[in-house]
Motif scaffolding. Structure first.
Motif, mmCIF file in Angstrom:
data_model
loop_
_atom_site.group_PDB
_atom_site.id
_atom_site.type_symbol
_atom_site.label_atom_id
_atom_site.label_comp_id
_atom_site.label_asym_id
_atom_site.label_seq_id
_atom_site.Cartn_x
_atom_site.Cartn_y
_atom_site.Cartn_z
ATOM 1 N N ALA A 188 0.813 -1.213 0.000
ATOM 2 C CA ALA A 188 0.000 0.000 0.000
ATOM 3 C C ALA A 188 0.850 1.268 0.000
ATOM 4 C CB ALA A 188 -0.940 -0.004 1.193
ATOM 5 N N ASP A 189 2.037 1.207 0.574
ATOM 6 C CA ASP A 189 2.892 2.401 0.604
ATOM 7 C C ASP A 189 3.404 2.786 -0.788
ATOM 8 O OD1 ASP A 189 4.433 0.008 0.769
ATOM 9 O OD2 ASP A 189 6.167 1.158 1.451
ATOM 10 N N LYS A 190 3.335 1.883 -1.745
ATOM 11 C CA LYS A 190 3.710 2.180 -3.130
ATOM 12 C C LYS A 190 2.535 2.714 -3.955
ATOM 13 C CE LYS A 190 7.389 -1.049 -4.284
ATOM 14 N NZ LYS A 190 7.693 -2.177 -5.204
ATOM 15 N N CYS A 191 1.313 2.505 -3.472
ATOM 16 C CA CYS A 191 0.104 2.818 -4.231
ATOM 17 C C CYS A 191 0.036 4.304 -4.575
ATOM 18 C CB CYS A 191 -1.122 2.420 -3.415
ATOM 19 S SG CYS A 191 -2.680 2.742 -4.253
ATOM 20 N N VAL A 192 -0.332 4.597 -5.828
ATOM 21 C CA VAL A 192 -0.478 5.977 -6.295
ATOM 22 C C VAL A 192 -1.951 6.350 -6.506
ATOM 23 C CG1 VAL A 192 1.829 6.095 -7.299
ATOM 24 C CG2 VAL A 192 -0.082 5.332 -8.716
ATOM 25 N N ALA A 193 -2.856 5.531 -6.018
ATOM 26 C CA ALA A 193 -4.294 5.806 -6.010
ATOM 27 C C ALA A 193 -4.901 5.945 -7.401
ATOM 28 C CB ALA A 193 -4.591 7.042 -5.159
ATOM 29 N N SER A 194 -4.433 5.162 -8.341
ATOM 30 C CA SER A 194 -4.988 5.240 -9.697
ATOM 31 C C SER A 194 -6.329 4.520 -9.809
ATOM 32 C CB SER A 194 -4.012 4.654 -10.716
ATOM 33 O OG SER A 194 -3.975 3.246 -10.627
ATOM 34 N N GLY A 195 -6.579 3.540 -8.947
ATOM 35 C CA GLY A 195 -7.838 2.817 -8.957
ATOM 36 C C GLY A 195 -7.950 1.737 -10.014
ATOM 37 N N VAL A 249 -10.900 -1.388 -10.770
ATOM 38 C CA VAL A 249 -11.575 -1.576 -12.054
ATOM 39 C C VAL A 249 -11.375 -3.013 -12.551
ATOM 40 C CG1 VAL A 249 -11.617 -0.861 -14.470
ATOM 41 C CG2 VAL A 249 -11.425 0.863 -12.675
ATOM 42 N N ALA A 250 -10.168 -3.524 -12.393
ATOM 43 C CA ALA A 250 -9.846 -4.864 -12.886
ATOM 44 C C ALA A 250 -10.417 -5.980 -12.016
ATOM 45 C CB ALA A 250 -8.328 -5.024 -12.993
ATOM 46 N N ALA A 251 -10.440 -5.778 -10.708
ATOM 47 C CA ALA A 251 -10.841 -6.851 -9.790
ATOM 48 C C ALA A 251 -11.569 -6.281 -8.575
ATOM 49 C CB ALA A 251 -9.615 -7.654 -9.361
ATOM 50 N N MET A 252 -12.768 -5.807 -8.787
ATOM 51 C CA MET A 252 -13.506 -5.138 -7.710
ATOM 52 C C MET A 252 -13.897 -6.066 -6.562
ATOM 53 S SD MET A 252 -17.259 -4.625 -9.573
ATOM 54 C CE MET A 252 -17.129 -2.925 -9.288
ATOM 55 N N GLU A 253 -13.836 -7.373 -6.772
ATOM 56 C CA GLU A 253 -14.132 -8.295 -5.684
ATOM 57 C C GLU A 253 -12.934 -8.474 -4.744
ATOM 58 O OE1 GLU A 253 -13.828 -9.478 -8.907
ATOM 59 O OE2 GLU A 253 -15.872 -9.173 -9.564
ATOM 60 N N VAL A 254 -11.766 -8.028 -5.199
ATOM 61 C CA VAL A 254 -10.542 -8.240 -4.439
ATOM 62 C C VAL A 254 -9.979 -6.933 -3.878
ATOM 63 C CG1 VAL A 254 -8.168 -9.138 -4.580
ATOM 64 C CG2 VAL A 254 -10.017 -10.261 -5.842
ATOM 65 N N PHE A 255 -10.176 -5.821 -4.599
ATOM 66 C CA PHE A 255 -9.599 -4.535 -4.206
ATOM 67 C C PHE A 255 -10.671 -3.478 -3.981
ATOM 68 C CE2 PHE A 255 -6.508 -6.668 -6.919
ATOM 69 C CZ PHE A 255 -5.368 -6.631 -6.124
ATOM 70 N N ASP A 256 -10.351 -2.542 -3.105
ATOM 71 C CA ASP A 256 -11.155 -1.343 -2.897
ATOM 72 C C ASP A 256 -10.166 -0.212 -2.630
ATOM 73 O OD1 ASP A 256 -13.302 0.367 -2.620
ATOM 74 O OD2 ASP A 256 -14.228 -0.718 -0.959
ATOM 75 N N GLN A 257 -10.675 0.966 -2.352
ATOM 76 C CA GLN A 257 -9.815 2.096 -2.027
ATOM 77 C C GLN A 257 -10.299 2.742 -0.750
ATOM 78 O OE1 GLN A 257 -10.355 3.817 -6.104
ATOM 79 N NE2 GLN A 257 -8.192 4.335 -5.860
ATOM 80 N N ASP A 258 -9.341 3.240 0.043
ATOM 81 C CA ASP A 258 -9.710 3.943 1.267
ATOM 82 C C ASP A 258 -10.105 5.384 0.920
ATOM 83 O OD1 ASP A 258 -7.341 5.435 0.970
ATOM 84 O OD2 ASP A 258 -6.287 4.414 2.588
ATOM 85 N N VAL A 316 -2.577 -6.734 -11.518
ATOM 86 C CA VAL A 316 -1.114 -6.705 -11.411
ATOM 87 C C VAL A 316 -0.520 -6.015 -12.639
ATOM 88 C CG1 VAL A 316 0.985 -8.128 -11.397
ATOM 89 C CG2 VAL A 316 -0.959 -8.759 -9.943
ATOM 90 N N ALA A 317 -1.014 -6.358 -13.811
ATOM 91 C CA ALA A 317 -0.475 -5.819 -15.060
ATOM 92 C C ALA A 317 -0.721 -4.324 -15.222
ATOM 93 C CB ALA A 317 -1.067 -6.571 -16.248
ATOM 94 N N VAL A 318 -1.859 -3.826 -14.745
ATOM 95 C CA VAL A 318 -2.197 -2.421 -14.978
ATOM 96 C C VAL A 318 -1.804 -1.493 -13.831
ATOM 97 C CG1 VAL A 318 -4.067 -2.986 -16.570
ATOM 98 C CG2 VAL A 318 -4.586 -2.615 -14.148
ATOM 99 N N CYS A 319 -1.327 -2.025 -12.740
ATOM 100 C CA CYS A 319 -0.931 -1.177 -11.605
ATOM 101 C C CYS A 319 0.282 -0.327 -11.994
ATOM 102 C CB CYS A 319 -0.602 -2.029 -10.391
ATOM 103 S SG CYS A 319 -0.076 -1.044 -8.966
ATOM 104 N N PRO A 320 0.128 1.000 -12.048
ATOM 105 C CA PRO A 320 1.242 1.850 -12.470
ATOM 106 C C PRO A 320 2.384 1.901 -11.460
ATOM 107 C CG PRO A 320 -0.602 3.209 -11.782
ATOM 108 C CD PRO A 320 -1.078 1.776 -11.764
ATOM 109 N N ALA A 321 2.119 1.505 -10.229
ATOM 110 C CA ALA A 321 3.150 1.555 -9.191
ATOM 111 C C ALA A 321 3.784 0.199 -8.920
ATOM 112 C CB ALA A 321 2.545 2.094 -7.897
ATOM 113 N N ALA A 322 3.338 -0.835 -9.628
ATOM 114 C CA ALA A 322 3.826 -2.194 -9.399
ATOM 115 C C ALA A 322 3.722 -2.572 -7.918
ATOM 116 C CB ALA A 322 5.248 -2.356 -9.911
#
Length: 64
Positions: free
Chosen positions: A7-14, A18-27, A51-57
């Protein structure tokens, strides 16, 4: 498969939501959070897309 999120790498692109709404959400700040850290075959393709679309890996899949 186990889903790992740095989470500390996350850039909040969301894109993970979009790709896996059953697995991820945003605070409230848009940072990704895991709804579950274990996924079955039925959600594996969606998580691979996240995993593929996460801009922050910030997301990984790992064998248990």
């Amino acid at each position: 498969m186990k889903v790992e999120l740095e989470a500390d790498k996350c850039v909040a692109s969301g894109q993970c939501v979009v790709a896996a709404m059953e697995v991820f959400d945003q605070d409230d700040e848009g940072i990704a959070i895991l709804l579950t850290d274990e996924v079955g075959e039925d959600r594996l393709d969606d998580v691979r897309e996240a995993v593929a679309v996460c801009p922050a890996a910030a997301i990984r899949l790992a064998r248990q």
